[in-house]
Scaffold this active site. Structure first.
Site, mmCIF file in Angstrom:
data_model
loop_
_atom_site.group_PDB
_atom_site.id
_atom_site.type_symbol
_atom_site.label_atom_id
_atom_site.label_comp_id
_atom_site.label_asym_id
_atom_site.label_seq_id
_atom_site.Cartn_x
_atom_site.Cartn_y
_atom_site.Cartn_z
ATOM 1 N N ARG A 192 0.849 -1.182 0.000
ATOM 2 C CA ARG A 192 0.000 0.000 0.000
ATOM 3 C C ARG A 192 0.887 1.235 0.000
ATOM 4 N NH1 ARG A 192 2.454 1.909 3.898
ATOM 5 N NH2 ARG A 192 0.863 3.495 4.146
ATOM 6 N N GLY A 193 0.257 2.382 -0.121
ATOM 7 C CA GLY A 193 1.009 3.618 -0.267
ATOM 8 C C GLY A 193 1.105 3.969 -1.739
ATOM 9 N N ALA A 194 0.747 5.210 -2.075
ATOM 10 C CA ALA A 194 0.616 5.577 -3.482
ATOM 11 C C ALA A 194 1.870 5.305 -4.321
ATOM 12 C CB ALA A 194 0.192 7.046 -3.583
ATOM 13 N N GLN A 214 -2.096 1.958 10.434
ATOM 14 C CA GLN A 214 -0.837 2.080 9.690
ATOM 15 C C GLN A 214 0.168 2.963 10.420
ATOM 16 O OE1 GLN A 214 -3.910 2.427 8.317
ATOM 17 N NE2 GLN A 214 -3.953 1.708 6.195
ATOM 18 N N ARG A 238 -7.362 -0.657 -6.903
ATOM 19 C CA ARG A 238 -7.736 0.361 -5.903
ATOM 20 C C ARG A 238 -8.011 1.660 -6.642
ATOM 21 N NH1 ARG A 238 -4.651 1.035 -0.464
ATOM 22 N NH2 ARG A 238 -6.751 1.729 0.111
ATOM 23 N N ASP A 286 -2.622 10.363 -1.926
ATOM 24 C CA ASP A 286 -2.929 9.308 -2.887
ATOM 25 C C ASP A 286 -3.358 9.876 -4.235
ATOM 26 O OD1 ASP A 286 -3.042 6.419 -1.467
ATOM 27 O OD2 ASP A 286 -3.476 8.013 -0.038
ATOM 28 N N ASN A 288 -6.152 11.792 0.730
ATOM 29 C CA ASN A 288 -5.207 11.044 1.555
ATOM 30 C C ASN A 288 -6.005 10.219 2.556
ATOM 31 O OD1 ASN A 288 -2.396 10.454 2.221
ATOM 32 N ND2 ASN A 288 -2.764 11.544 4.128
ATOM 33 N N LYS A 289 -5.317 9.463 3.382
ATOM 34 C CA LYS A 289 -5.968 8.595 4.355
ATOM 35 C C LYS A 289 -7.012 9.368 5.154
ATOM 36 C CE LYS A 289 -5.360 5.013 4.905
ATOM 37 N NZ LYS A 289 -6.099 3.844 4.366
#
Length: 348
Positions: free
Chosen positions: A53-55, A198, A94, A239, A249-250
């Site tokens: 995960r993570g852009a 996270q 995603r 993201d 973002n998150k």
């Protein structure tokens, strides 16, 4: 950090042809286990359950995922149409993070030239991501020091945007690492980042490995920490960033941004240029991924909400440009809250 989120293992795979190797982040920090990915089903599952995960990391995963699909196509005798559909599955695994699709699209045109050309291009994507992360971290650190006027910084982070979210180095946490390398970090508050933690599991793990002073706090404490004057800035990843400077973002980033504005401290967004989507005018066009409600209503397999109560679980939120003090990419720093746009045009 000695552990990378992903890499191409040239000695793995059938007949030693190489394979994608992913650190399963769902098991950290207690278990370190890697997945060797040789088929599209395994890759899409790994992306969906956030093993990777993570852009920026998703961008590299998308590029290398095309090679995975090509290898499976060769093994199973797929025709061109089947290969196209399977690559699309990787690309669309995603929806909110633009980098995944960007990574696929960066190498997909080379498929007719063969596997070697696609693999070379995918590995170049990884190298360029690390270089971009290091450069944006340098630029962001310089900007923060000038903006705050502080000799040492107390920083708040939300979610994980470090080595584990990229090919190497990190974005938001890369900025912290750059500041720490200069001896300029006093303390880091890492939001736990519910529901999958996270921040508690991954960001704290990275900070501990680097020996950077830090503490994990509940997401609900972030606004108070900011308003009490305990931090000098907030640094987060992204993201997707739209042309006007809106940032996905998150989930929880928006609350951090609101508190920063109220407290008069900068919110800096750190992301490579590949996260910028100039085709989107503003954040109203961003599709917000909704994940399973059980991630909210259950914790480590134990139900924490009454039976029959559903969970609402948007994975991201959108922070409007007027709340984003600065966006740092490897191309420079822009200030959306002051009217700067990522596409270079003027709001006036």
């Amino acid at each position: 950090m000695s552990l990378l989120a992903l890499e191409w293992d040239a000695a793995a795979g059938r007949d030693g042809r190489g394979a994608l190797r992913i650190l399963d982040q769902t098991l950290l920090p207690t278990v370190t286990e890697h997945l060797v990915v040789e088929d599209v089903d395994t890759l899409v599952d790994a992306i969906g359950r956030l093993a990777v995960r993570g852009a920026p990391a998703l961008g590299v995963t998308g590029a290398l995922g095309v090679v995975v699909a090509m290898d499976q196509a060769a093994d199973e005798g797929w025709d061109e149409d089947r290969l196209r559909r399977e690559v699309d599955r990787v690309r669309d695994a995603r929806p909110t993070a633009v980098n995944l699709a960007w990574g696929v699209d960066a190498v997909r045109p080379l498929v007719p030239q063969g596997r070697a050309a696609v693999l070379e291009a995918a590995l170049r994507v990884a190298r360029e991501d690390e270089a971009a992360n290091r450069e944006l971290s340098r630029l962001a650190a310089d900007w923060l020091l000038e903006r705050t006027g502080k000799e040492r910084l107390r920083v708040l982070t939300h979610c994980n945007a470090g080595v584990l979210a990229t090919s190497a180095w990190g974005t938001a946490l890369g900025v912290v690492r750059e500041l720490d390398a200069r001896g300029l970090v006093e303390f880091v508050y890492a939001d736990e980042t519910r529901p999958l933690l996270q921040g508690a599991r991954l960001t704290a793990w990275e900070l501990a490995a680097e020996g950077i002073p830090h503490a994990v706090q509940a997401d609900g404490a972030a606004a108070s920490t900011i308003m009490r004057g305990l931090v000098d800035c907030a640094v987060v990843g992204a993201d997707r960033i739209t042309a006007n400077g809106d940032v996905a973002n998150k989930v929880g980033t928006l609350g951090v941004a609101l508190a920063c504005r109220e407290a008069g401290i900068p919110l800096l967004v750190a992301a490579p240029w590949s996260t910028v989507d100039l085709a989107m005018a503003d954040g109203s066009e961003i599709e917000i991924e909704e994940r399973p409600g059980e991630e909210v209503t259950m914790l480590t397999g134990v139900r924490v909400a009454p039976e029959g109560t559903p969970g609402f679980n948007p994975a991201f939120d959108v922070t409007p440009a007027r709340l984003v003090t600065a966006v740092a990419t490897e191309r420079g720093v822009v200030e959306p809250a002051a009217g700067d746009r990522l596409d270079g045009s003027s709001d006036g």
